[in-house]
Motif scaffolding. Structure first.
Motif, PDB file in Angstrom:
ATOM      1  N   SER A 153       0.843  -1.191   0.000  1.00 56.15           N
ATOM      2  CA  SER A 153       0.000   0.000   0.000  1.00 56.15           C
ATOM      3  C   SER A 153       0.878   1.239   0.000  1.00 56.15           C
ATOM      4  O   SER A 153       1.834   1.327   0.779  1.00 56.15           O
ATOM      5  CB  SER A 153      -0.901   0.016   1.243  1.00 56.15           C
ATOM      6  OG  SER A 153      -1.654   1.212   1.303  1.00 56.15           O
ATOM      7  N   TRP A 154       0.592   2.160  -0.913  1.00 56.02           N
ATOM      8  CA  TRP A 154       1.325   3.428  -0.934  1.00 56.02           C
ATOM      9  C   TRP A 154       0.307   4.565  -0.853  1.00 56.02           C
ATOM     10  O   TRP A 154      -0.517   4.751  -1.744  1.00 56.02           O
ATOM     11  CB  TRP A 154       2.166   3.573  -2.206  1.00 56.02           C
ATOM     12  CG  TRP A 154       3.309   4.540  -2.043  1.00 56.02           C
ATOM     13  CD1 TRP A 154       3.385   5.598  -1.181  1.00 56.02           C
ATOM     14  CD2 TRP A 154       4.562   4.541  -2.760  1.00 56.02           C
ATOM     15  NE1 TRP A 154       4.591   6.246  -1.289  1.00 56.02           N
ATOM     16  CE2 TRP A 154       5.333   5.612  -2.246  1.00 56.02           C
ATOM     17  CE3 TRP A 154       5.081   3.740  -3.767  1.00 56.02           C
ATOM     18  CZ2 TRP A 154       6.601   5.905  -2.736  1.00 56.02           C
ATOM     19  CZ3 TRP A 154       6.339   4.031  -4.245  1.00 56.02           C
ATOM     20  CH2 TRP A 154       7.106   5.096  -3.743  1.00 56.02           C
ATOM     21  N   ILE A 155       0.376   5.289   0.240  1.00 55.00           N
ATOM     22  CA  ILE A 155      -0.420   6.512   0.399  1.00 55.00           C
ATOM     23  C   ILE A 155       0.534   7.675   0.225  1.00 55.00           C
ATOM     24  O   ILE A 155       1.446   7.876   1.039  1.00 55.00           O
ATOM     25  CB  ILE A 155      -1.100   6.575   1.785  1.00 55.00           C
ATOM     26  CG1 ILE A 155      -2.030   5.380   1.985  1.00 55.00           C
ATOM     27  CG2 ILE A 155      -1.873   7.881   1.930  1.00 55.00           C
ATOM     28  CD1 ILE A 155      -2.636   5.311   3.370  1.00 55.00           C
ATOM     29  N   ILE A 156       0.364   8.428  -0.846  1.00 55.70           N
ATOM     30  CA  ILE A 156       1.231   9.571  -1.114  1.00 55.70           C
ATOM     31  C   ILE A 156       0.365  10.767  -1.461  1.00 55.70           C
ATOM     32  O   ILE A 156      -0.083  10.937  -2.596  1.00 55.70           O
ATOM     33  CB  ILE A 156       2.285   9.258  -2.193  1.00 55.70           C
ATOM     34  CG1 ILE A 156       3.134  10.484  -2.513  1.00 55.70           C
ATOM     35  CG2 ILE A 156       1.660   8.670  -3.455  1.00 55.70           C
ATOM     36  CD1 ILE A 156       4.596  10.280  -2.392  1.00 55.70           C
ATOM     37  N   THR A 157       0.068  11.561  -0.451  1.00 54.88           N
ATOM     38  CA  THR A 157      -0.843  12.704  -0.609  1.00 54.88           C
ATOM     39  C   THR A 157      -0.156  14.032  -0.332  1.00 54.88           C
ATOM     40  O   THR A 157      -0.819  15.050  -0.096  1.00 54.88           O
ATOM     41  CB  THR A 157      -2.056  12.552   0.320  1.00 54.88           C
ATOM     42  OG1 THR A 157      -1.607  12.488   1.681  1.00 54.88           O
ATOM     43  CG2 THR A 157      -2.852  11.301  -0.012  1.00 54.88           C
ATOM     44  N   GLU A 250       4.008   0.638   2.390  1.00 50.93           N
ATOM     45  CA  GLU A 250       4.132  -0.632   3.097  1.00 50.93           C
ATOM     46  C   GLU A 250       4.187  -1.765   2.073  1.00 50.93           C
ATOM     47  O   GLU A 250       3.450  -1.749   1.085  1.00 50.93           O
ATOM     48  CB  GLU A 250       2.941  -0.874   4.028  1.00 50.93           C
ATOM     49  CG  GLU A 250       2.861   0.093   5.189  1.00 50.93           C
ATOM     50  CD  GLU A 250       1.833  -0.337   6.234  1.00 50.93           C
ATOM     51  OE1 GLU A 250       1.283  -1.453   6.095  1.00 50.93           O
ATOM     52  OE2 GLU A 250       1.599   0.430   7.182  1.00 50.93           O
ATOM     53  N   MET A 251       5.048  -2.736   2.347  1.00 47.89           N
ATOM     54  CA  MET A 251       5.132  -3.937   1.523  1.00 47.89           C
ATOM     55  C   MET A 251       5.225  -5.137   2.454  1.00 47.89           C
ATOM     56  O   MET A 251       6.188  -5.263   3.218  1.00 47.89           O
ATOM     57  CB  MET A 251       6.352  -3.867   0.588  1.00 47.89           C
ATOM     58  CG  MET A 251       6.232  -2.784  -0.472  1.00 47.89           C
ATOM     59  SD  MET A 251       7.698  -2.644  -1.545  1.00 47.89           S
ATOM     60  CE  MET A 251       8.815  -1.716  -0.471  1.00 47.89           C
ATOM     61  N   LEU A 252       4.219  -5.990   2.413  1.00 44.81           N
ATOM     62  CA  LEU A 252       4.157  -7.162   3.274  1.00 44.81           C
ATOM     63  C   LEU A 252       4.521  -8.409   2.476  1.00 44.81           C
ATOM     64  O   LEU A 252       3.981  -8.644   1.395  1.00 44.81           O
ATOM     65  CB  LEU A 252       2.747  -7.314   3.850  1.00 44.81           C
ATOM     66  CG  LEU A 252       2.503  -8.531   4.748  1.00 44.81           C
ATOM     67  CD1 LEU A 252       3.332  -8.431   6.025  1.00 44.81           C
ATOM     68  CD2 LEU A 252       1.022  -8.670   5.067  1.00 44.81           C
ATOM     69  N   PHE A 253       5.425  -9.207   3.038  1.00 46.00           N
ATOM     70  CA  PHE A 253       5.901 -10.422   2.382  1.00 46.00           C
ATOM     71  C   PHE A 253       5.676 -11.631   3.299  1.00 46.00           C
ATOM     72  O   PHE A 253       5.356 -11.477   4.484  1.00 46.00           O
ATOM     73  CB  PHE A 253       7.399 -10.299   2.055  1.00 46.00           C
ATOM     74  CG  PHE A 253       7.726  -9.143   1.149  1.00 46.00           C
ATOM     75  CD1 PHE A 253       7.801  -9.320  -0.224  1.00 46.00           C
ATOM     76  CD2 PHE A 253       7.962  -7.883   1.672  1.00 46.00           C
ATOM     77  CE1 PHE A 253       8.097  -8.259  -1.063  1.00 46.00           C
ATOM     78  CE2 PHE A 253       8.262  -6.810   0.844  1.00 46.00           C
ATOM     79  CZ  PHE A 253       8.323  -6.999  -0.527  1.00 46.00           C
ATOM     80  N   LYS A 257       8.360  -7.536   6.434  1.00 49.62           N
ATOM     81  CA  LYS A 257       7.602  -6.339   6.063  1.00 49.62           C
ATOM     82  C   LYS A 257       8.545  -5.158   5.928  1.00 49.62           C
ATOM     83  O   LYS A 257       9.523  -5.030   6.682  1.00 49.62           O
ATOM     84  CB  LYS A 257       6.548  -6.050   7.138  1.00 49.62           C
ATOM     85  CG  LYS A 257       5.625  -4.887   6.840  1.00 49.62           C
ATOM     86  CD  LYS A 257       4.559  -4.759   7.926  1.00 49.62           C
ATOM     87  CE  LYS A 257       3.571  -3.652   7.621  1.00 49.62           C
ATOM     88  NZ  LYS A 257       2.499  -3.563   8.643  1.00 49.62           N
ATOM     89  N   ILE A 258       8.250  -4.311   4.960  1.00 47.59           N
ATOM     90  CA  ILE A 258       8.996  -3.074   4.741  1.00 47.59           C
ATOM     91  C   ILE A 258       8.029  -1.903   4.895  1.00 47.59           C
ATOM     92  O   ILE A 258       6.951  -1.913   4.308  1.00 47.59           O
ATOM     93  CB  ILE A 258       9.630  -3.038   3.339  1.00 47.59           C
ATOM     94  CG1 ILE A 258      10.623  -4.178   3.151  1.00 47.59           C
ATOM     95  CG2 ILE A 258      10.297  -1.684   3.084  1.00 47.59           C
ATOM     96  CD1 ILE A 258      11.091  -4.353   1.712  1.00 47.59           C
ATOM     97  N   VAL A 259       8.423  -0.907   5.670  1.00 49.86           N
ATOM     98  CA  VAL A 259       7.640   0.324   5.806  1.00 49.86           C
ATOM     99  C   VAL A 259       8.561   1.501   5.527  1.00 49.86           C
ATOM    100  O   VAL A 259       9.640   1.610   6.125  1.00 49.86           O
ATOM    101  CB  VAL A 259       7.027   0.466   7.216  1.00 49.86           C
ATOM    102  CG1 VAL A 259       6.277   1.796   7.334  1.00 49.86           C
ATOM    103  CG2 VAL A 259       6.085  -0.695   7.519  1.00 49.86           C
ATOM    104  N   VAL A 260       8.143   2.369   4.611  1.00 47.73           N
ATOM    105  CA  VAL A 260       8.919   3.563   4.270  1.00 47.73           C
ATOM    106  C   VAL A 260       8.081   4.790   4.618  1.00 47.73           C
ATOM    107  O   VAL A 260       6.965   4.946   4.121  1.00 47.73           O
ATOM    108  CB  VAL A 260       9.294   3.596   2.775  1.00 47.73           C
ATOM    109  CG1 VAL A 260      10.199   4.789   2.489  1.00 47.73           C
ATOM    110  CG2 VAL A 260       9.961   2.301   2.351  1.00 47.73           C
TER     111      VAL A 260
END
Length: 388
Positions: A153-157, A250-253, A257-260
């Motif tokens: 999920s990418w929230i870029i606002t 967020e990238m869940l594997f 998990k990766i959170v930027v």
């Protein structure tokens, strides 16, 4: 490496073109120099004179002048493909700004033409691909250490733009002049990075708001769901009316998990075993301890956080340097031109899904249907020609 310098012709000498010229002038791009400047505004000639290079008001004249080995297109989106083709058919290398086109049919034309000129270099200006943060994540994901992707999920606002921004030019935030809103102007880098790291989606369903909080015809808010196949899904949200703004990826594997946060802070969690194995082997007593904070989570996962810093202009300079050395010695491109169609297709799919209310097949994307829908909106504006 060679001492030969690639002579770059800059088409469009506004803020972007001027920035690239400055980077080259200041020595940030070894093996490249400004060969000529082109702009339809005669008063931009002063900038060319300051750099000591020829000035042209017609880009064809510049391409045919013999003064440039390559061009970069710092012009409105619709012009990128035709300028790229014009350069390549005259034996001049082409570096196209993002997006490589406004719609996939247009993007494919320049990509297919470039394929017929394999001796020439064709790149797209995805400078974020040189960002050490995303380079490291790309490498980690590709290594397979975290397992298969489950969800992202990418929230870029944080693209807030006031009404005055849109009122600057008649072409801005129009279907006929710009080809869309936040998806074609602000978010192309994220659309590219998302697919560069996670893979190209197969299907897309989207809800877009057009002129939601601004007096414009195009999208100023996007919510999209994508299907990557094999059970992996994704969510992409962007907008230009959030004054505070959020940037969270967020990238869940299967194994982590990766959170930027804010394209700067990266938190990586590595599981000691695949999540499903942990689930199958955990007793209900351990589950109770986990939920009540009594379980040592070190036996389940480890977490590390890294802060990244970026040097202003370095990413853009690196793309140009990579482009130059590809021409000179064949060093692989960081952002090959054909990669540019992925972001265009995803933006097109989001538009088409919102227009029709349907889930869009991206593997067999209906280019003609998209173009028909786009032209209907261009014709309704009544200010720009239809596209083909």
């Amino acid at each position: 490496m060679t001492d030969t310098k690639i002579r770059l012709g800059i088409i469009g000498f506004g803020a972007e073109g001027g920035m690239y010229a400055t980077f080259i002038r200041d020595g940030m791009v070894p093996n490249m120099e400004v060969g000529a400047i082109c702009d339809i505004l005669p008063d931009k000639k002063a900038g060319a004179e300051e750099l000591g290079v020829p000035f042209y008001e017609n880009y064809i004249d510049m391409i045919e002048s013999g003064e440039v080995d390559a061009v970069v297109t710092c012009v409105p989106h619709y012009l990128h493909p035709e300028m790229g083709i014009a350069a390549l058919e005259r034996g001049v290398h082409a570096l196209l700004e993002k997006p490589v086109g406004v719609y996939t049919k247009q993007a494919r034309e320049v990509i297919d033409f470039a394929a017929s000129k394999p001796q020439l270099t064709f790149g797209v200006f995805f400078n974020q691909r040189t960002n050490p943060l995303y380079v490291d994540l790309k490498s980690l994901i590709a290594s397979g250490e975290l397992g298969a992707l489950r969800h992202t999920s990418w929230i870029i606002t944080n693209w807030w733009r006031p009404q005055g921004y849109y009122d600057q030019s008649d072409w801005r935030a129009t279907w006929g002049g710009e080809g869309g809103g936040v998806l074609v102007n602000q978010a192309p880098h994220q659309l590219d990075l998302w697919q560069w790291m996670c893979g190209v989606p197969q299907k897309c369903f989207a809800k877009l708001a057009f002129g939601f909080r601004r007096d414009i015809a195009v999208e100023d808010e996007v919510n999209a769901l994508v299907d990557f196949g094999n059970g992996a899904t994704g969510h992409f949200m962007t907008a230009t009316h959030d004054l505070v703004g959020t940037d969270r990826l967020e990238m869940l594997f299967d194994k982590g998990k990766i959170v930027v946060e804010n394209s700067k802070t990266v938190t990586i969690t590595r599981l000691t075993a695949p999540e499903q194995a942990i689930s199958e082997n955990m007793s209900m007593d351990d589950v109770r301890k986990l939920f009540t904070g009594q379980l040592d989570t070190g036996a389940l996962f480890e977490t590390e956080t890294t802060e990244y810093e970026s040097v202003w202009g370095q990413q853009h300079a690196t793309v140009m340097q990579n482009f130059a050395v590809n021409i000179l010695d064949g060093t692989p491109l960081i952002a090959p031109g054909p990669d540019g169609i992925n972001g265009v297709r995803l933006a097109n799919a989001m538009h088409l899904s919102a227009w029709t209310g349907e889930e869009v097949d991206m593997v067999n994307f209906d280019e003609e249907r998209y173009l028909t829908e786009l032209n209907a909106r261009i014709e309704a504006e009544g200010a720009f020609p239809a596209r083909s």
